[in-house]
Motif scaffolding. Sequence first.
Motif, PDB file in Angstrom:
ATOM      1  N   GLY A 199       0.953  -1.285  -0.083  1.00 30.80           N
ATOM      2  CA  GLY A 199      -0.299  -0.386   0.360  1.00 30.80           C
ATOM      3  C   GLY A 199       0.880   1.063  -0.104  1.00 30.80           C
ATOM      4  N   ALA A 200       1.574   0.714   0.396  1.00 30.64           N
ATOM      5  CA  ALA A 200       2.882   1.887   0.557  1.00 30.64           C
ATOM      6  C   ALA A 200       4.123   2.458  -0.601  1.00 30.64           C
ATOM      7  CB  ALA A 200       4.420   1.869   1.757  1.00 30.64           C
ATOM      8  N   GLY A 201       3.817   1.213  -1.338  1.00 30.81           N
ATOM      9  CA  GLY A 201       4.341   1.940  -2.579  1.00 30.81           C
ATOM     10  C   GLY A 201       5.723   1.054  -2.396  1.00 30.81           C
ATOM     11  N   ASP A 202       6.163   0.177  -1.925  1.00 27.17           N
ATOM     12  CA  ASP A 202       7.609  -0.614  -1.682  1.00 27.17           C
ATOM     13  C   ASP A 202       6.790  -1.903  -2.563  1.00 27.17           C
ATOM     14  OD1 ASP A 202       8.288   1.147  -0.236  1.00 27.17           O
ATOM     15  OD2 ASP A 202       7.565   0.204   2.536  1.00 27.17           O
ATOM     16  N   LEU A 203       8.888  -3.055  -2.656  1.00 29.07           N
ATOM     17  CA  LEU A 203       8.351  -3.662  -3.680  1.00 29.07           C
ATOM     18  C   LEU A 203       8.774  -5.092  -2.315  1.00 29.07           C
ATOM     19  CD1 LEU A 203      11.335  -2.851  -5.827  1.00 29.07           C
ATOM     20  CD2 LEU A 203       8.823  -2.999  -6.932  1.00 29.07           C
ATOM     21  N   LYS A 204       8.322  -5.361  -2.926  1.00 31.32           N
ATOM     22  CA  LYS A 204       8.195  -7.319  -1.926  1.00 31.32           C
ATOM     23  C   LYS A 204       9.147  -8.218  -2.421  1.00 31.32           C
ATOM     24  CE  LYS A 204       3.078  -6.629  -1.982  1.00 31.32           C
ATOM     25  NZ  LYS A 204       1.707  -7.110  -2.677  1.00 31.32           N
ATOM     26  N   VAL A 205      10.097  -8.043  -1.105  1.00 28.78           N
ATOM     27  CA  VAL A 205      10.441  -9.077  -0.186  1.00 28.78           C
ATOM     28  C   VAL A 205      10.101 -10.681   0.222  1.00 28.78           C
ATOM     29  CG1 VAL A 205      13.052  -7.487  -0.560  1.00 28.78           C
ATOM     30  CG2 VAL A 205      12.159  -8.003   0.924  1.00 28.78           C
ATOM     31  N   HIS A 206       9.089 -10.108   0.935  1.00 29.28           N
ATOM     32  CA  HIS A 206       9.097 -11.348   2.072  1.00 29.28           C
ATOM     33  C   HIS A 206       7.740 -11.516   1.826  1.00 29.28           C
ATOM     34  CE1 HIS A 206      10.432 -12.517   6.375  1.00 29.28           C
ATOM     35  NE2 HIS A 206       9.718 -14.507   5.490  1.00 29.28           N
ATOM     36  N   ARG A 207       7.060 -12.926   1.959  1.00 29.36           N
ATOM     37  CA  ARG A 207       5.409 -12.771   1.992  1.00 29.36           C
ATOM     38  C   ARG A 207       5.596 -14.215   2.516  1.00 29.36           C
ATOM     39  NH1 ARG A 207       1.455 -12.064  -1.540  1.00 29.36           N
ATOM     40  NH2 ARG A 207       2.579 -10.417  -3.572  1.00 29.36           N
ATOM     41  N   LYS A 208       4.293 -14.458   4.066  1.00 24.21           N
ATOM     42  CA  LYS A 208       4.181 -15.484   4.003  1.00 24.21           C
ATOM     43  C   LYS A 208       3.658 -16.499   3.923  1.00 24.21           C
ATOM     44  CE  LYS A 208       2.512 -13.633   8.943  1.00 24.21           C
ATOM     45  NZ  LYS A 208       0.996 -13.440   9.952  1.00 24.21           N
ATOM     46  N   GLY A 209       4.651 -17.744   4.222  1.00 25.44           N
ATOM     47  CA  GLY A 209       3.573 -19.305   3.438  1.00 25.44           C
ATOM     48  C   GLY A 209       2.213 -19.374   4.351  1.00 25.44           C
ATOM     49  N   VAL A 210       1.340 -19.687   2.871  1.00 25.55           N
ATOM     50  CA  VAL A 210       0.319 -20.085   3.092  1.00 25.55           C
ATOM     51  C   VAL A 210      -0.511 -21.289   3.497  1.00 25.55           C
ATOM     52  CG1 VAL A 210      -2.075 -19.738   2.244  1.00 25.55           C
ATOM     53  CG2 VAL A 210      -0.142 -18.406   1.654  1.00 25.55           C
ATOM     54  N   GLY A 211      -1.168 -21.355   4.093  1.00 32.10           N
ATOM     55  CA  GLY A 211      -1.757 -22.862   3.802  1.00 32.10           C
ATOM     56  C   GLY A 211      -2.622 -23.529   4.429  1.00 32.10           C
ATOM     57  N   TRP A 212      -3.808 -24.558   4.027  1.00 34.02           N
ATOM     58  CA  TRP A 212      -5.086 -24.038   4.639  1.00 34.02           C
ATOM     59  C   TRP A 212      -5.010 -26.007   4.944  1.00 34.02           C
ATOM     60  CZ3 TRP A 212      -8.448 -28.063   2.341  1.00 34.02           C
ATOM     61  CH2 TRP A 212      -7.748 -28.793   0.932  1.00 34.02           C
ATOM     62  N   TYR A 213      -6.126 -25.755   6.116  1.00 27.97           N
ATOM     63  CA  TYR A 213      -6.379 -27.824   6.208  1.00 27.97           C
ATOM     64  C   TYR A 213      -8.249 -28.017   6.875  1.00 27.97           C
ATOM     65  CZ  TYR A 213      -1.584 -27.941   8.177  1.00 27.97           C
ATOM     66  OH  TYR A 213      -0.241 -27.696   8.120  1.00 27.97           O
ATOM     67  N   LYS A 214      -8.431 -29.027   6.899  1.00 30.47           N
ATOM     68  CA  LYS A 214      -9.469 -29.068   6.389  1.00 30.47           C
ATOM     69  C   LYS A 214      -9.183 -30.598   7.673  1.00 30.47           C
ATOM     70  CE  LYS A 214     -13.153 -29.810   3.413  1.00 30.47           C
ATOM     71  NZ  LYS A 214     -13.881 -29.824   2.409  1.00 30.47           N
ATOM     72  N   LEU A 215     -10.105 -30.678   8.968  1.00 22.35           N
ATOM     73  CA  LEU A 215     -10.290 -31.411   9.824  1.00 22.35           C
ATOM     74  C   LEU A 215     -12.013 -31.644  10.093  1.00 22.35           C
ATOM     75  CD1 LEU A 215      -9.298 -32.019  12.496  1.00 22.35           C
ATOM     76  CD2 LEU A 215      -9.950 -30.205  13.943  1.00 22.35           C
ATOM     77  N   ALA A 270      10.897 -18.545  -4.990  1.00 19.16           N
ATOM     78  CA  ALA A 270      11.833 -18.312  -3.406  1.00 19.16           C
ATOM     79  C   ALA A 270      11.987 -19.338  -3.337  1.00 19.16           C
ATOM     80  CB  ALA A 270      10.784 -17.249  -2.657  1.00 19.16           C
ATOM     81  N   ASN A 271      11.175 -19.909  -2.909  1.00 18.34           N
ATOM     82  CA  ASN A 271      11.657 -21.465  -2.294  1.00 18.34           C
ATOM     83  C   ASN A 271      12.386 -22.119  -3.160  1.00 18.34           C
ATOM     84  OD1 ASN A 271      10.294 -23.964  -0.049  1.00 18.34           O
ATOM     85  ND2 ASN A 271       9.725 -24.568  -1.840  1.00 18.34           N
ATOM     86  N   LEU A 272      12.658 -22.357  -4.189  1.00 17.25           N
ATOM     87  CA  LEU A 272      13.552 -22.980  -5.304  1.00 17.25           C
ATOM     88  C   LEU A 272      14.908 -22.352  -4.977  1.00 17.25           C
ATOM     89  CD1 LEU A 272      11.439 -24.662  -7.683  1.00 17.25           C
ATOM     90  CD2 LEU A 272      12.182 -25.797  -5.955  1.00 17.25           C
ATOM     91  N   GLY A 273      14.963 -20.858  -4.490  1.00 15.23           N
ATOM     92  CA  GLY A 273      15.982 -21.022  -4.317  1.00 15.23           C
ATOM     93  C   GLY A 273      16.261 -19.411  -5.286  1.00 15.23           C
ATOM     94  N   VAL A 274      15.737 -19.297  -6.324  1.00 12.24           N
ATOM     95  CA  VAL A 274      15.734 -17.994  -7.341  1.00 12.24           C
ATOM     96  C   VAL A 274      15.411 -17.141  -6.699  1.00 12.24           C
ATOM     97  CG1 VAL A 274      14.905 -17.320  -9.236  1.00 12.24           C
ATOM     98  CG2 VAL A 274      15.085 -20.507  -8.565  1.00 12.24           C
ATOM     99  N   PRO A 275      16.765 -16.275  -6.581  1.00 10.56           N
ATOM    100  CA  PRO A 275      16.025 -14.856  -6.244  1.00 10.56           C
ATOM    101  C   PRO A 275      14.693 -13.682  -6.422  1.00 10.56           C
ATOM    102  CG  PRO A 275      18.506 -15.061  -6.542  1.00 10.56           C
ATOM    103  CD  PRO A 275      17.877 -16.207  -7.180  1.00 10.56           C
ATOM    104  N   THR A 276      13.970 -13.709  -5.708  1.00 11.23           N
ATOM    105  CA  THR A 276      12.523 -13.417  -6.231  1.00 11.23           C
ATOM    106  C   THR A 276      12.197 -12.000  -5.278  1.00 11.23           C
ATOM    107  OG1 THR A 276      11.754 -15.557  -5.882  1.00 11.23           O
ATOM    108  CG2 THR A 276      10.187 -13.945  -6.367  1.00 11.23           C
ATOM    109  N   LEU A 277      12.200 -11.098  -6.260  1.00  5.82           N
ATOM    110  CA  LEU A 277      11.756  -9.606  -6.226  1.00  5.82           C
ATOM    111  C   LEU A 277       9.608  -9.417  -6.342  1.00  5.82           C
ATOM    112  CD1 LEU A 277      11.743  -6.988  -5.430  1.00  5.82           C
ATOM    113  CD2 LEU A 277      12.400  -5.847  -7.423  1.00  5.82           C
TER     114      LEU A 277
END
Length: 381
Positions: free
Chosen positions: A175-191, A334-341
């Motif tokens: 929202g501030a216009g910054d480029l992103k270098v860090h994102r959370k991992g995302v998962g889901w579970y159905k219990l 990124a998880n495969l080790g590729v520098p990602t922006l």
Amino acid sequence: MSAQARAQDTLAYFERRLDAYLTDLRELVEIESPTHHLPGIKKAALWLQTQFAGLGELRRFETEAGAVLRLFRRGSGPRVLLLAHYDTVHPVGSWKKLWREERGRIYGPGVYDMKAGLLFILWALRYLGDSGAEHPNLEVLLTPDEEVGSVTSRIFIEDAARGADYALVLEPPTGAGDLKVHRKGVGWYKLKVHGRAAHQGVEPEKGVNAIVEAARQLLRVVEAQDLEKGTTLGPNVARGGTASNVVADYAEVLVDLRAWTLEEAERVDRFMRALEPVHPEARLELEGGLNRPPMEPTPESLALFELARGVARDLGFDSKPGKVGGGSDGNFTANLGVPTLDGLGAMGADAHQLSEHVVTAELPRRMALLAELLTRLVRDA
């Protein structure tokens, strides 16, 4: 010519062509393409295929989710993967007007997430052709199912990433216009909780209440969060039971997982898979897991960010290394080790809402950022 002067020339190119870009953007936005709406997905893919024709070697792969488009353009130096998706979250007909310009903003389904950013790639390729600027070896990957986790596209993304030195993702900036270098991992579970039905008034003692068991399990699940580390578990959808006078024999809960690090995501996964029933006659089933691993910054990805930051400064703005809780296809690279922006798309706000929009005046600078970054990856990286 100095780097700043070159950047300003690149900016002028996109400023002069803003109206032409907006014509393209309107055409694409007005093709409603929510994930799984195959007629819209097919129409959008065909439009993109037509526009990208002649800009490189274009290949089309049919999947159950729609077409995956891969374009290869030979250059020199590093191999750069450009990622974008053309599906949106808005159901067909949910917008009364598919395109609206008002007070320097453009509104429409998917205009911000992420059709405006996707078209930055198209126009960057046109710029490279018109200017004759030296550029890296490029692969463009356009996918139809990012909004539902890229289940079908993931194999293409990871295949492309294995041949890349860098990955650039055209999702919007923060929202501030910054480029992103860090994102959370995302998962889901159905219990899934299995109990036993009984008449609530006549013989409730013979039943095993699955809703009660689910509630007990959810207290455990919430306690597994680590808010200091940013690890959250959201039991945000629950279903169960059949009638108020019947002991519930079944219940299920959908749990959203977010974590900044793979270590935390794996800890939670082990915890979820170790859940045991509280009631000895209840039975648990668990589906799901980590869908997108975290996009964690590395020295190489931060160096890529600093290169982009230098371009931004030459264009008259700055960026900080942004971090966000949502995932993107950049998580896979990124998880495969590729520098990602990530975050190289359009400035705007309100993704997934009926007020979704981009800021018109910022479009040329953000297009110039991508185009100039591509040239510097050959000259400066």
